[in-house]
Design an enzyme around this catalytic site. Structure first.
Site, PDB file in Angstrom:
ATOM      1  N   ASP A  46      39.207  45.292  48.456  1.00 54.20           N
ATOM      2  CA  ASP A  46      38.539  46.095  49.488  1.00 54.20           C
ATOM      3  C   ASP A  46      39.185  45.916  50.865  1.00 54.20           C
ATOM      4  O   ASP A  46      39.379  46.888  51.598  1.00 54.20           O
ATOM      5  CB  ASP A  46      37.033  45.800  49.526  1.00 54.20           C
ATOM      6  CG  ASP A  46      36.723  44.324  49.695  1.00 54.20           C
ATOM      7  OD1 ASP A  46      37.547  43.483  49.300  1.00 54.20           O
ATOM      8  OD2 ASP A  46      35.656  43.998  50.234  1.00 54.20           O
ATOM      9  N   ASP A  47      39.560  44.687  51.211  1.00 56.53           N
ATOM     10  CA  ASP A  47      40.166  44.480  52.532  1.00 56.53           C
ATOM     11  C   ASP A  47      41.537  45.162  52.618  1.00 56.53           C
ATOM     12  O   ASP A  47      41.851  45.794  53.625  1.00 56.53           O
ATOM     13  CB  ASP A  47      40.330  42.980  52.819  1.00 56.53           C
ATOM     14  CG  ASP A  47      38.981  42.339  53.105  1.00 56.53           C
ATOM     15  OD1 ASP A  47      38.135  42.999  53.735  1.00 56.53           O
ATOM     16  OD2 ASP A  47      38.766  41.194  52.684  1.00 56.53           O
ATOM     17  N   GLY A 101      44.194  38.133  46.522  1.00 58.55           N
ATOM     18  CA  GLY A 101      44.289  37.197  45.393  1.00 58.55           C
ATOM     19  C   GLY A 101      44.985  37.855  44.207  1.00 58.55           C
ATOM     20  O   GLY A 101      44.793  39.043  43.967  1.00 58.55           O
ATOM     21  N   ASP A 138      37.511  39.971  40.938  1.00 58.83           N
ATOM     22  CA  ASP A 138      36.080  39.924  41.263  1.00 58.83           C
ATOM     23  C   ASP A 138      35.321  41.155  40.766  1.00 58.83           C
ATOM     24  O   ASP A 138      34.105  41.121  40.634  1.00 58.83           O
ATOM     25  CB  ASP A 138      35.874  39.813  42.773  1.00 58.83           C
ATOM     26  CG  ASP A 138      36.322  38.462  43.323  1.00 58.83           C
ATOM     27  OD1 ASP A 138      36.852  37.658  42.540  1.00 58.83           O
ATOM     28  OD2 ASP A 138      36.141  38.216  44.536  1.00 58.83           O
ATOM     29  N   LYS A 167      42.560  46.666  42.852  1.00 55.78           N
ATOM     30  CA  LYS A 167      42.775  45.407  42.126  1.00 55.78           C
ATOM     31  C   LYS A 167      41.785  44.371  42.588  1.00 55.78           C
ATOM     32  O   LYS A 167      41.374  44.391  43.738  1.00 55.78           O
ATOM     33  CB  LYS A 167      44.191  45.013  42.387  1.00 55.78           C
ATOM     34  CG  LYS A 167      44.787  43.761  42.809  1.00 55.78           C
ATOM     35  CD  LYS A 167      44.508  42.554  43.512  1.00 55.78           C
ATOM     36  CE  LYS A 167      43.641  42.303  44.637  1.00 55.78           C
ATOM     37  NZ  LYS A 167      43.821  41.032  45.301  1.00 55.78           N
ATOM     38  N   THR A 168      41.343  43.530  41.778  1.00 55.44           N
ATOM     39  CA  THR A 168      40.688  42.248  42.069  1.00 55.44           C
ATOM     40  C   THR A 168      39.986  41.751  40.821  1.00 55.44           C
ATOM     41  O   THR A 168      39.337  42.533  40.116  1.00 55.44           O
ATOM     42  CB  THR A 168      39.668  42.281  43.239  1.00 55.44           C
ATOM     43  OG1 THR A 168      39.026  41.001  43.316  1.00 55.44           O
ATOM     44  CG2 THR A 168      38.589  43.344  43.091  1.00 55.44           C
ATOM     45  N   GLU A 190      30.230  32.050  42.440  1.00 53.96           N
ATOM     46  CA  GLU A 190      30.803  31.478  43.665  1.00 53.96           C
ATOM     47  C   GLU A 190      30.076  31.975  44.927  1.00 53.96           C
ATOM     48  O   GLU A 190      29.864  31.243  45.879  1.00 53.96           O
ATOM     49  CB  GLU A 190      32.283  31.890  43.720  1.00 53.96           C
ATOM     50  CG  GLU A 190      33.041  31.430  44.920  1.00 53.96           C
ATOM     51  CD  GLU A 190      34.499  31.934  44.885  1.00 53.96           C
ATOM     52  OE1 GLU A 190      35.335  31.180  44.406  1.00 53.96           O
ATOM     53  OE2 GLU A 190      34.764  33.066  45.319  1.00 53.96           O
ATOM     54  N   GLU A 230      42.477  29.508  37.516  1.00 54.48           N
ATOM     55  CA  GLU A 230      43.142  29.555  36.199  1.00 54.48           C
ATOM     56  C   GLU A 230      43.065  30.938  35.554  1.00 54.48           C
ATOM     57  O   GLU A 230      43.776  31.221  34.610  1.00 54.48           O
ATOM     58  CB  GLU A 230      42.601  28.480  35.246  1.00 54.48           C
ATOM     59  CG  GLU A 230      41.092  28.351  35.116  1.00 54.48           C
ATOM     60  CD  GLU A 230      40.458  27.548  36.240  1.00 54.48           C
ATOM     61  OE1 GLU A 230      40.273  28.152  37.312  1.00 54.48           O
ATOM     62  OE2 GLU A 230      40.135  26.373  36.051  1.00 54.48           O
ATOM     63  N   MET A 287      34.424  32.178  39.867  1.00 58.65           N
ATOM     64  CA  MET A 287      34.942  32.877  41.041  1.00 58.65           C
ATOM     65  C   MET A 287      34.262  34.230  41.228  1.00 58.65           C
ATOM     66  O   MET A 287      33.694  34.798  40.290  1.00 58.65           O
ATOM     67  CB  MET A 287      36.445  33.089  40.899  1.00 58.65           C
ATOM     68  CG  MET A 287      37.181  32.684  42.144  1.00 58.65           C
ATOM     69  SD  MET A 287      38.939  32.879  41.964  1.00 58.65           S
ATOM     70  CE  MET A 287      39.490  31.603  43.078  1.00 58.65           C
ATOM     71  N   ARG A 323      47.356  37.648  52.728  1.00 56.24           N
ATOM     72  CA  ARG A 323      46.085  38.221  53.182  1.00 56.24           C
ATOM     73  C   ARG A 323      46.158  38.717  54.632  1.00 56.24           C
ATOM     74  O   ARG A 323      45.142  38.748  55.329  1.00 56.24           O
ATOM     75  CB  ARG A 323      44.963  37.195  53.028  1.00 56.24           C
ATOM     76  CG  ARG A 323      44.593  36.867  51.586  1.00 56.24           C
ATOM     77  CD  ARG A 323      43.225  36.203  51.508  1.00 56.24           C
ATOM     78  NE  ARG A 323      42.911  35.766  50.155  1.00 56.24           N
ATOM     79  CZ  ARG A 323      42.313  36.530  49.248  1.00 56.24           C
ATOM     80  NH1 ARG A 323      41.991  37.764  49.534  1.00 56.24           N
ATOM     81  NH2 ARG A 323      42.034  36.049  48.042  1.00 56.24           N
TER      82      ARG A 323
END
Ligand code: FBP
Length: 567
Positions: free
Chosen positions: A184-185, A90, A214, A211-212, A320, A435, A259, A154
């Site tokens: 992580d993935d 993402g 989350d 990065k993320t 989420e 967003e 999210m 992905r």
């Protein structure tokens, strides 16, 4: 691309970075040193890790690579350094700055170089879709959000055929290093590639960048990921605007889902920023083994208490990932994931939801089937939708906030009949996610991502295969951040996937014993009782440093900084 006045002015911002990353020419020739740092990986996992990663495992014991300047003058090297880069998963604000930092550091190294960008994530690497990146290509992407410079994807790299393909493409470009910017993935992919490349004698060093939005790529080496700060600032601005609306109209409970596929870091940070009426933290729900009915009762209890004070409005934050942390829902989702993977071909022949749901009911265990049928039809439908490439339900499409509204509403109806509630329950629902993923990075993220890019260039220059670029002491000014490289394997654990234990980068969940959660749990009752909303306003890109250079509150709390300076 059309350049707006804001885009232009923001592009002129020069990110700050640690002074040790100023001159990479001083770094050439492996000046990275092993830090004397006592650490350990989970002893049980250690021997299993060794079995999976025999060629790169030794790094786990070598420790953190700390980047220091070499003494003396640099020696010129005519051989160009060739570096590949890709963006994965993402989008997160700051991705373009990583590439910019990488490019600037390579330029500053005074060595000829080539920077090759792979398009559309790991898929672009496997299919050799790439472009050369020059200074001119990057100018309009400085301090911008999004991953549109290269695109993202992905694609998972799991098989040895894929690893061989990646090796072939890297060799074709004569890459000295490949920088994988992802969560992580994606960094699990990076660890696999690093092992394969080492085992097969490839010269390309694989380097990860955390990065993320989350924020769940978090552990003792990674204080936060880039992108988290900007996304939560946008969400907090929107939540505080909605809170003002709630206070003005005094007729709605706003259920706001935020999210964060697994961890509730975004929700916790938004709660600290905005002080809402109720905040659910998925990790706490799991730790307390709360059922869906108990979560609903918890919400209803606050709503009833507020109704008795004449307050029929409020803000409710829902992560989420919540639905997968409620025990009976977790079991149901795991069974569904398994079923949909195992019977994928047959299920795809069934026409529509009714047939699929009948089939699934026959296959589910009794408890799971009961849970499934107790859910509203829309939620059932969403739980049967296509899985992501990891076989997981796409949680961003499951409307947990609507599920909670429906259940709270019917609970309150019963309470009204029983004479225990006399308020009126008006509601609105929101989902804040996409967003926030592509807004322009805050100063913190612009600086952090750019510094990670410079660190990745330093790791590439010393050929640090299987390392992740990290930055420590992030709550200090950027000039004092400590860049380094952490072996990817030092952050790995084992998870069961399709019945097998597979090595993956460990997800960092909200720590219930941590200072950030501690602050929240001390204050949440007061926030529920009376309105204590905190109005954050938008991200500030220009203006006084106390507005522009803020760090996330959870980071400040975790680093032991005082509330007064950072609130
Ligand atoms: P990453 O972990 O790749 O950064 O993505 C996180 C995330 O933003 C989640 O919060 C969300 O559930 C998911 O991506 C949505 O993914 P998609 O972009 O595939 O819809």
């Amino acid at each position: 691309m059309v350049i707006s006045p804001f885009h232009k002015a923001r592009g002129d911002y020069q990110p700050r970075f640690p002074s040790s990353l100023t001159d990479l020419s001083q770094l050439r020739g492996a000046t990275a040193v092993a830090e004397a740092h006592p650490w350990s990986v989970d002893p049980a996992a250690k021997s299993d890790l060794h079995a999976h990663f025999p060629h790169t495992f030794r790094q786990v014991d070598q420790g953190i690579l700390e980047l220091t300047q070499a003494q003396g003058t640099s020696q010129a090297s005519e051989r160009p350094l060739r570096v590949g880069v890709l963006l994965s998963g993402g989008p997160a604000p700051g991705g373009h700055n990583v590439i910019w930092g990488l490019h600037d550091a390579l330029t500053a190294s005074r060595r000829p170089f080539e920077l090759v960008g792979f398009l559309g994530g790991a898929g672009g690497l496997l299919n050799n879709r790439s472009r050369l990146l020059t200074h001119e290509d990057l100018v309009d992407y400085r301090n911008t959000g999004g991953f549109d410079l290269l695109g993202t994807g992905r694609t998972k790299i799991e098989t040895s055929e894929q690893c061989a393909k990646a090796r072939e493409v890297s060799a074709r470009h004569e890459l000295d290093a490949l920088v994988i910017i992802g969560g992580d993935d994606s960094n699990t992919n990076a660890a696999r590639l690093a092992e394969y490349f080492k085992a097969s004698g490839a010269k390309t060093a694989i380097i990860g960048v955390p990065k993320t939005i989350d924020g769940d790529l978090k552990n003792r080496f990674i204080e936060t990921t880039f992108g988290f700060d900007s996304a939560v600032r946008l969400y907090s601005e929107l939540i505080s605007n909605i809170a003002r609306d709630a206070l003005s109209g005094r007729k709605y409970y706003h259920f706001i889902r935020l999210m964060g596929r697994a961890a509730s870091h975004i929700t916790l940070e938004c709660a600290l920023q905005t002080q809402p009426t109720i905040t659910l933290i998925a990790e706490e729900v799991a730790a307390r083994q709360l059922t869906l009915a108990e979560v609903v009762e918890q919400l209803a209890t606050v709503i009833k208490a507020r109704a008795s004070q004449g307050r029929d409005y409020g803000i409710i934050l829902v992560p989420e990932g919540l639905i997968e942390f409620i025990p009976e829902m977790r079991s149901l989702i795991q069974e569904l994931n398994h079923l949909l993977a195992e019977h994928k071909d047959y299920i795809s022949t069934l026409s529509g939801f009714t047939e699929q749901s009948e089939y699934v009911h026959r296959k589910l265990t009794r408890d799971a089937s009961y849970t499934f049928s107790s859910l509203p039809l829309d939620i059932q439908r969403q739980l049967l939708m296509d899985r992501d490439p990891h076989g997981n339900v796409a949680l961003s499409r499951v409307e947990t906030e609507k599920l909670l509204i429906e259940l709270v509403q019917s609970h309150l109806k019963e309470e009204k009949v029983a004479g225990r509630y006399s308020g009126s329950f008006g509601y609105q629902h929101h989902f804040l996610g996409y967003e926030g993923r592509c807004i322009g990075p805050s100063n913190f993220d612009a600086d952090y991502a750019y510094s990670l890019g410079r660190t990745a260039a330093a790791l590439a220059a010393v050929g640090a295969n299987g390392y992740m670029a990290v930055m420590r002491d992030l709550a200090s000014p950027p000039e004092h951040w400590r860049p380094g490289g952490v072996p990817l394997l030092a952050m790995m654990t084992f998870e069961r996937r399709h019945g097998q234990a597979v090595p993956v980068l460990r997800k960092g969940l909200v720590e219930l014993g941590g200072r950030a959660f501690g602050y929240f749990s001390e204050h949440r009752d007061a926030w529920a009782e009376s309105d204590s909303f905190r109005f954050t306003g938008p991200i500030q890109y220009f203006g006084p440093s106390y507005l522009t250079d803020r760090v996330p509150l959870s980071l400040a709390l975790e680093r032991g900084l005082s509330k007064e300076t950072h609130w």
